[in-house]
Design a protein around this motif. Structure first.
Motif, PDB file in Angstrom:
ATOM      1  N   GLY A 120      69.064  39.470   8.084  1.00 39.49           N
ATOM      2  CA  GLY A 120      69.398  40.432   9.133  1.00 39.49           C
ATOM      3  C   GLY A 120      69.332  39.865  10.536  1.00 39.49           C
ATOM      4  O   GLY A 120      69.388  40.631  11.508  1.00 39.49           O
ATOM      5  N   GLU A 121      69.276  38.536  10.661  1.00 42.11           N
ATOM      6  CA  GLU A 121      69.124  37.917  11.981  1.00 42.11           C
ATOM      7  C   GLU A 121      69.757  36.524  11.985  1.00 42.11           C
ATOM      8  O   GLU A 121      69.908  35.901  10.926  1.00 42.11           O
ATOM      9  CB  GLU A 121      67.636  37.789  12.347  1.00 42.11           C
ATOM     10  CG  GLU A 121      66.882  39.105  12.368  1.00 42.11           C
ATOM     11  CD  GLU A 121      65.366  38.930  12.458  1.00 42.11           C
ATOM     12  OE1 GLU A 121      64.710  39.842  12.975  1.00 42.11           O
ATOM     13  OE2 GLU A 121      64.853  37.879  11.993  1.00 42.11           O
ATOM     14  N   VAL A 130      74.817  42.630  12.652  1.00 44.09           N
ATOM     15  CA  VAL A 130      75.393  43.968  12.721  1.00 44.09           C
ATOM     16  C   VAL A 130      76.281  44.243  11.514  1.00 44.09           C
ATOM     17  O   VAL A 130      76.106  45.232  10.805  1.00 44.09           O
ATOM     18  CB  VAL A 130      76.195  44.154  14.032  1.00 44.09           C
ATOM     19  CG1 VAL A 130      76.943  45.480  14.032  1.00 44.09           C
ATOM     20  CG2 VAL A 130      75.284  44.056  15.247  1.00 44.09           C
ATOM     21  N   GLN A 131      77.252  43.371  11.289  1.00 46.59           N
ATOM     22  CA  GLN A 131      78.143  43.540  10.150  1.00 46.59           C
ATOM     23  C   GLN A 131      78.920  42.257   9.890  1.00 46.59           C
ATOM     24  O   GLN A 131      79.022  41.394  10.765  1.00 46.59           O
ATOM     25  CB  GLN A 131      79.128  44.695  10.366  1.00 46.59           C
ATOM     26  CG  GLN A 131      80.084  44.494  11.525  1.00 46.59           C
ATOM     27  CD  GLN A 131      81.093  45.637  11.653  1.00 46.59           C
ATOM     28  OE1 GLN A 131      81.725  46.034  10.663  1.00 46.59           O
ATOM     29  NE2 GLN A 131      81.231  46.188  12.833  1.00 46.59           N
ATOM     30  N   ALA A 182      69.821  30.416  10.641  1.00 53.09           N
ATOM     31  CA  ALA A 182      69.580  31.688   9.960  1.00 53.09           C
ATOM     32  C   ALA A 182      68.562  31.475   8.854  1.00 53.09           C
ATOM     33  O   ALA A 182      68.378  30.360   8.359  1.00 53.09           O
ATOM     34  CB  ALA A 182      70.885  32.242   9.393  1.00 53.09           C
ATOM     35  N   MET A 183      67.909  32.574   8.464  1.00 52.63           N
ATOM     36  CA  MET A 183      66.857  32.499   7.449  1.00 52.63           C
ATOM     37  C   MET A 183      67.095  33.591   6.407  1.00 52.63           C
ATOM     38  O   MET A 183      67.356  34.742   6.770  1.00 52.63           O
ATOM     39  CB  MET A 183      65.484  32.685   8.106  1.00 52.63           C
ATOM     40  CG  MET A 183      64.303  32.646   7.137  1.00 52.63           C
ATOM     41  SD  MET A 183      62.719  32.993   7.952  1.00 52.63           S
ATOM     42  CE  MET A 183      62.509  31.525   8.970  1.00 52.63           C
ATOM     43  N   ASN A 184      67.008  33.227   5.115  1.00 54.27           N
ATOM     44  CA  ASN A 184      67.177  34.243   4.079  1.00 54.27           C
ATOM     45  C   ASN A 184      65.852  34.933   3.770  1.00 54.27           C
ATOM     46  O   ASN A 184      64.819  34.637   4.385  1.00 54.27           O
ATOM     47  CB  ASN A 184      67.816  33.634   2.827  1.00 54.27           C
ATOM     48  CG  ASN A 184      66.933  32.598   2.139  1.00 54.27           C
ATOM     49  OD1 ASN A 184      65.755  32.408   2.477  1.00 54.27           O
ATOM     50  ND2 ASN A 184      67.493  31.908   1.146  1.00 54.27           N
ATOM     51  N   ARG A 197      61.598  34.222  19.749  1.00 54.54           N
ATOM     52  CA  ARG A 197      60.736  35.268  20.290  1.00 54.54           C
ATOM     53  C   ARG A 197      60.836  36.572  19.502  1.00 54.54           C
ATOM     54  O   ARG A 197      59.829  37.201  19.201  1.00 54.54           O
ATOM     55  CB  ARG A 197      61.071  35.526  21.761  1.00 54.54           C
ATOM     56  CG  ARG A 197      60.326  36.714  22.363  1.00 54.54           C
ATOM     57  CD  ARG A 197      60.418  36.767  23.862  1.00 54.54           C
ATOM     58  NE  ARG A 197      59.624  35.693  24.473  1.00 54.54           N
ATOM     59  CZ  ARG A 197      59.417  35.594  25.786  1.00 54.54           C
ATOM     60  NH1 ARG A 197      59.955  36.486  26.607  1.00 54.54           N
ATOM     61  NH2 ARG A 197      58.691  34.612  26.262  1.00 54.54           N
ATOM     62  N   ASN A 198      62.074  36.981  19.160  1.00 54.69           N
ATOM     63  CA  ASN A 198      62.265  38.316  18.574  1.00 54.69           C
ATOM     64  C   ASN A 198      62.938  38.318  17.208  1.00 54.69           C
ATOM     65  O   ASN A 198      63.223  39.385  16.672  1.00 54.69           O
ATOM     66  CB  ASN A 198      63.091  39.184  19.537  1.00 54.69           C
ATOM     67  CG  ASN A 198      62.313  39.539  20.795  1.00 54.69           C
ATOM     68  OD1 ASN A 198      61.165  39.961  20.722  1.00 54.69           O
ATOM     69  ND2 ASN A 198      62.929  39.362  21.947  1.00 54.69           N
ATOM     70  N   VAL A 199      63.220  37.136  16.654  1.00 52.13           N
ATOM     71  CA  VAL A 199      63.816  37.059  15.319  1.00 52.13           C
ATOM     72  C   VAL A 199      63.097  35.984  14.512  1.00 52.13           C
ATOM     73  O   VAL A 199      62.433  35.113  15.073  1.00 52.13           O
ATOM     74  CB  VAL A 199      65.336  36.750  15.393  1.00 52.13           C
ATOM     75  CG1 VAL A 199      66.089  37.856  16.113  1.00 52.13           C
ATOM     76  CG2 VAL A 199      65.593  35.397  16.055  1.00 52.13           C
ATOM     77  N   ARG A 200      63.231  36.027  13.195  1.00 53.79           N
ATOM     78  CA  ARG A 200      62.542  35.087  12.317  1.00 53.79           C
ATOM     79  C   ARG A 200      63.153  33.681  12.303  1.00 53.79           C
ATOM     80  O   ARG A 200      62.405  32.699  12.246  1.00 53.79           O
ATOM     81  CB  ARG A 200      62.490  35.647  10.893  1.00 53.79           C
ATOM     82  CG  ARG A 200      61.567  36.853  10.727  1.00 53.79           C
ATOM     83  CD  ARG A 200      61.624  37.381   9.300  1.00 53.79           C
ATOM     84  NE  ARG A 200      61.090  36.412   8.351  1.00 53.79           N
ATOM     85  CZ  ARG A 200      61.667  36.107   7.187  1.00 53.79           C
ATOM     86  NH1 ARG A 200      62.819  36.646   6.845  1.00 53.79           N
ATOM     87  NH2 ARG A 200      61.099  35.228   6.369  1.00 53.79           N
TER      88      ARG A 200
END
Length: 204
Positions: free
Chosen positions: A72-73, A131-132, A29-31, A112-115
């Motif tokens: 968010g990813e 999502v949550q 994950a990335m902040n 491909r679609n997230v950071r």
């Protein structure tokens, strides 16, 4: 014997041995600042399809969870027997800002679609949008110590070598699976078997 949280009687919680083997979500994950975290979570699974969703559960507000919320990813990298030492190494409590990729000798590869990057050495990766986060509040009340992080799948990477006749050969990737205490299992291709569901029992 009978075990509960009051009487105990065993050195390790048997829940982790009986709800097992459990898949491992190796979460990158990335902040917002662009810092990357990579850590394994053995409370991990797919929870829905159409849309596809996965979850991992964090004990405390650890970096993978907070980074997923901020950015968010997140990415669920496939944990394999060949990568078992690296998976374990990324569970070390490194100072924020120190790269688990570097610490474990892994290659960050752009998704491909997230950071957040995926683990280049892993044969598969599930890219997700956060999502949550659901606090898991105990029956007795008080603040939650565990948090359920849910993401919606937006893309999946699979090494072509593990796709046979249009089907993913999971066993050939030799996933490592968590058991109780310090134990793990691994899946082998020859242990695979197929069963057709009863009529009306659902598809694949």
């Amino acid at each position: 014997m009978h075990y509960d949280s009051e009487t105990k009687g065993l050195p390790h919680n048997p829940l982790k041995a009986l709800v097992a083997p459990r898949p491992i979500g190796w979460i990158s994950a990335m902040n917002r600042a662009g810092e990357v975290n990579l850590a394994p979570y053995s409370y991990f699974n797919a929870v829905a399809s159409g849309p596809d969703m996965v979850m991992f559960s964090s004990s405390g507000r650890k970096d993978a969870m907070t980074f997923a919320e901020e950015g968010g990813e997140f990415v669920c990298n496939f944990a394999t027997y060949a990568l078992r030492e690296a998976v374990n190494a990324t569970s070390a409590p490194l100072p924020r800002g120190q790269s688990e990729f570097d610490f474990a000798g892994l290659t960050p590869v752009p998704s491909r679609n997230v950071r957040p990057p995926r683990v280049g050495e892993s044969p598969a990766a599930i890219e997700c949008k956060w999502v949550q986060t659901v606090p898991l509040t105990p029956l007795g009340g008080g603040g939650a110590n565990h948090f359920l992080v849910i993401g919606q799948v937006v893309s999946i990477y699979i090494d072509d070598a593990f796709i046979v006749d249009g089907v993913v050969d999971t066993g050939a990737m030799r996933p490592i699976l968590r058991a109780g205490a310090f134990d793990y299992f691994t899946a082998e291709p020859e242990t695979r078997f197929s069963l057709e569901r009863p009529a009306g029992g659902g598809g694949r």
